[in-house]
Motif scaffolding. Structure first.
Motif, mmCIF file in Angstrom:
data_model
loop_
_atom_site.group_PDB
_atom_site.id
_atom_site.type_symbol
_atom_site.label_atom_id
_atom_site.label_comp_id
_atom_site.label_asym_id
_atom_site.label_seq_id
_atom_site.Cartn_x
_atom_site.Cartn_y
_atom_site.Cartn_z
ATOM 1 N N ALA A 152 0.821 -1.205 0.000
ATOM 2 C CA ALA A 152 0.000 0.000 0.000
ATOM 3 C C ALA A 152 0.857 1.258 0.000
ATOM 4 O O ALA A 152 0.441 2.325 -0.444
ATOM 5 C CB ALA A 152 -0.914 -0.005 1.220
ATOM 6 N N HIS A 161 -9.625 8.949 -1.959
ATOM 7 C CA HIS A 161 -10.834 8.169 -1.661
ATOM 8 C C HIS A 161 -10.464 6.764 -1.240
ATOM 9 O O HIS A 161 -11.013 6.210 -0.293
ATOM 10 C CB HIS A 161 -11.763 8.144 -2.881
ATOM 11 N N GLU A 162 -9.501 6.179 -1.943
ATOM 12 C CA GLU A 162 -9.051 4.828 -1.589
ATOM 13 C C GLU A 162 -8.504 4.804 -0.173
ATOM 14 O O GLU A 162 -8.811 3.919 0.619
ATOM 15 C CB GLU A 162 -7.961 4.370 -2.555
ATOM 16 N N TRP A 163 -7.675 5.795 0.134
ATOM 17 C CA TRP A 163 -7.014 5.803 1.447
ATOM 18 C C TRP A 163 -7.997 5.945 2.596
ATOM 19 O O TRP A 163 -7.808 5.381 3.657
ATOM 20 C CB TRP A 163 -5.986 6.933 1.516
ATOM 21 N N GLU A 178 -15.431 10.413 5.468
ATOM 22 C CA GLU A 178 -14.492 10.205 4.369
ATOM 23 C C GLU A 178 -14.480 11.414 3.447
ATOM 24 O O GLU A 178 -13.441 11.930 3.078
ATOM 25 C CB GLU A 178 -14.889 8.950 3.594
ATOM 26 N N SER A 201 -11.181 5.156 2.528
ATOM 27 C CA SER A 201 -12.399 4.385 2.306
ATOM 28 C C SER A 201 -12.845 3.630 3.551
ATOM 29 O O SER A 201 -13.993 3.225 3.644
ATOM 30 C CB SER A 201 -12.185 3.409 1.142
ATOM 31 N N LYS A 261 -8.900 10.408 -6.448
ATOM 32 C CA LYS A 261 -9.200 8.961 -6.490
ATOM 33 C C LYS A 261 -8.390 8.234 -5.429
ATOM 34 O O LYS A 261 -8.895 7.419 -4.657
ATOM 35 C CB LYS A 261 -8.850 8.446 -7.889
ATOM 36 N N LEU A 262 -7.112 8.587 -5.375
ATOM 37 C CA LEU A 262 -6.218 7.953 -4.408
ATOM 38 C C LEU A 262 -6.652 8.263 -2.984
ATOM 39 O O LEU A 262 -6.658 7.384 -2.112
ATOM 40 C CB LEU A 262 -4.808 8.470 -4.659
ATOM 41 N N GLU A 285 -18.915 7.264 5.375
ATOM 42 C CA GLU A 285 -18.905 8.051 4.143
ATOM 43 C C GLU A 285 -18.817 9.552 4.378
ATOM 44 O O GLU A 285 -18.028 10.254 3.736
ATOM 45 C CB GLU A 285 -20.148 7.739 3.310
#
Lengths: 399, 251
Positions: A34, A328-330, A339, A332, A325-326, A336
């Motif tokens: 990761a 959001h992944e981190w 986040e 997640s 995007k990245l 919500e």
């Protein structure tokens, strides 16, 4: 050893070791993990560490020792790049003639700019150098001299590059068509997979690192020389200096030329890694960047500029890659609403907003560690300021 | 013929005649004091001597050569060193580095490019600096930071730096100004010692009469930009014109 005292020699060895093992250190996270995102060990970034390290070391010889804050050093960087690309166009892709010419041209330009700018000191000197650099930028951007002479000199906003129909008189039929040193291509690399890790050893990076080590070595010698002592005298008390029978002018001019030549070398290396030269390399933000690197690392210290350049270039390349995007992944794993809030606030400081991070880090360092990262590491390792290895102002000789 | 000859010097700032027809001769190997009430032109005269100000008319000759129109570092290299009213030293550097700068300046002249030599490898300079620090009883302060030193120590270092250049003429501008009594006495002792041990001419500008009368062999009294009288300290003490310059106008 090598004309250095023990602690300076040790410092040199630290830089040698860091340069040698950078591809390992900077790829500390396994490829699929990761955290692989934070690996800085790819060729393009490592080259920049070395090249901007050279740029900052040279800048520190002027700013760190004499206290003259040049705000136009990007002019020398840009001129160095143009000189190198012209050598590629005229002679061929061997980088050696290009590097020699970039240092020579930057040196000559710094004689002119230095001679005029050094008639003033303090803020007026900074403004003069800034004005010169912006002038150089405009000249390059509009290819003013080229148009006068009726040729293409900088190729304006497109930037200077090598074309197939360029003379390249030293090129044989089977010569390499990318920058190389006696056949060894800068872009070639050795990729070494070790378990989950993947280490890349690029030729271009190691080529730059050799110059970084040489530059660092020369800067130690200058810091410890009678010449370096005189430069510190300029910074400390100009009046006492003249009434001690010393003429500050040639000393500051010599320091200016030396740091200009370092910048020229850095520019030549940039072009050697990627045979392009554009006017944006001379823009004032580039001049500002080298000031920030030097101050962040520690003005007037030996290793500070290298650390500062590394830190800034790492942030610039890694943090600016963090997109939404990245993020959001981190985040997640969070509920919500939380986040979204985290991503929203983090996006201010990442991606395009990396300048915000740079600004915050810079402010924190200036407020809490006015001596830069070097002061920070000295504090961390419990060394008192007087005993610091590379604080030029507190040098004590071995007896 | 003195080592320093000032002839017919005039200097005007707008409507103010700062120096009016100054003639002064300082004999070699003497201590010559220039005194006078505030605004007498002492500092202006000193600035003319070291090339900081160019006089409107007149000449200043040092050992047969004119000093006018030369840069301060050139005048220093001719053999004139100056000690400032506020000690001027390299306050970011330590004592030894301060000394080495002046020793390098003596050895190498106003500019020499030595970027690859180790400064502590220049043995002659290191030894000279060390010896001067021992002579000046500052050897134990060798690695002290100068910024934190007392005013007396700063003064001592500044004088040591000037002496390491082996000047023929040492100019002192109120060397004890702003000093505590103990520091003043130390400085007087130091200057006496220098005068006894070295072939050196000292010109001193001073307010403090205690300092002036304990050191000097000749005294010039300056008033309103013009030398009033020049004589030995004993004669100056009771001179009516001097009393008038100092007391008469004030009374």
């Amino acid at each position: 050893m090598l004309g250095l005292e023990k602690k300076d020699f040790n410092l040199l060895m630290v830089v040698v070791a860091l340069s040698l093992f950078a591809p390992l250190i900077l790829n500390i996270f396994p490829k699929e993990s990761a955290f692989a995102f934070f690996n800085g060990g790819y060729p393009d970034l490592m080259q920049r560490f070395a090249i901007f390290g050279i740029f900052a070391i040279g800048f520190n010889i002027l700013f760190g020792l004499t206290g003259y804050l040049s705000f136009g050093h990007a002019a020398f960087l840009g001129v160095g790049s143009y000189a190198a690309v012209w050598m590629f166009k005229l002679l061929g892709y061997n980088v050696l003639p290009g590097l020699i010419l970039s240092v020579v041209v930057a040196g000559l330009l710094s004689v002119v700019i230095g001679f005029v700018s050094l008639r003033r000191s303090g803020i007026y000197f900074s403004i003069l150098t800034l004005a010169f650099a912006q002038m150089m930028y405009s000249i390059a951007y509009s290819d003013l001299f080229g148009r006068w002479l009726g040729i293409t000199l900088t190729n304006g906003e497109t930037g200077l590059q090598v074309y197939n129909n360029d003379p390249q008189i030293l090129m044989g039929p089977d010569s390499s068509t990318v920058p190389h040193i006696f056949g060894l291509e800068m872009s070639s690399r050795l990729t070494l997979p070790v378990g989950p890790w993947e280490f890349v050893f690029p030729v271009g990076y190691y080529f730059c690192a050799i110059f970084l080590v040489i530059s660092f070595y020369l800067s130690i010698r200058i810091f410890r020389s009678p010449f370096g002592l005189m430069l510190r005298a300029v910074k400390s008390n100009n009046q006492r200096m003249t009434y001690t029978g010393l003429n500050p002018r040639p000393y500051t001019l010599a320091a200016f030329i030396i740091s200009g030549m370092y910048a020229g070398l850095a520019g030549g290396l940039l072009a050697s890694m990627d045979p392009l030269a554009g006017a944006e390399r001379m823009y004032w933000t580039e001049s500002g960047a080298v000031v920030i690197m030097t101050v962040l690392g520690g003005v007037g210290t030996l290793i500070g500029p290298v650390l500062g350049a590394g830190t800034i270039k790492y942030m610039e390349n890694i943090i600016s890659k963090m997109n939404e995007k990245l993020l959001h992944e981190w985040f997640s794993f969070l509920p919500e609403s939380l986040e979204k809030a985290m991503v929203w606030s983090a996006s201010w400081f990442t991606g395009e907003g990396w300048h915000m991070t740079q600004g915050v880090v810079f402010m924190l360092v200036i407020i809490f560690l006015p001596g830069g990262l070097v002061q920070g590491s000295n504090k961390l390792f419990g060394r008192r300021k007087r005993k610091s290895t590379d604080d030029a102002a507190t040098k004590q000789p071995a007896e | 013929m003195g080592i320093l000859e000032v002839k017919g010097v005039n200097k005007r700032f707008g409507g103010l005649q700062a120096l009016g027809d100054v003639n002064l001769s300082i004999a070699e190997n003497t201590v010559h004091a220039i005194i006078g009430p505030n605004g007498a032109g002492k500092s202006t005269l000193l600035n003319v001597l070291i090339g900081k100000l160019i006089p409107d008319t007149g000449s200043v000759m040092f050992d047969g050569q004119s000093v006018l129109g030369r840069a301060p570092h050139e005048i220093n290299q001719m053999g004139i060193s100056r000690v400032f009213q506020t000690p001027e030293i390299f306050s970011e550097l330590n004592v030894m580095e301060n000394m080495m700068i002046s020793c390098f300046a003596k050895r190498d002249g106003s500019f020499r490019m030595q970027a690859m030599a180790d400064m502590f490898g220049e043995k002659d300079v290191v030894e000279k600096a060390e010896k001067m620090l021992v002579d000046m009883e500052m050897a134990d302060k060798r690695y002290d930071h100068t910024a934190a030193m007392s005013r007396g120590d700063k003064r001592r270092l500044e004088i040591a730096m000037c002496l390491s250049q082996e000047p023929r003429l040492l100019l002192l501008d109120e060397p004890t100004a702003g000093m505590a009594r103990a520091d003043t006495n130390n400085t007087i002792d130091l200057l006496k010692q220098i005068k006894d041990e070295r072939d050196i001419t000292i010109a001193i500008i001073e307010h403090d009469m205690h300092v002036v009368f304990s050191l000097s062999e000749r005294i010039t009294v300056l008033a309103q930009g013009t030398p009033l009288v020049e004589d030995t300290p004993d004669n100056i003490k009771g001179h009516p014109k001097v009393k008038e310059a100092y007391l008469g106008e004030a009374a």
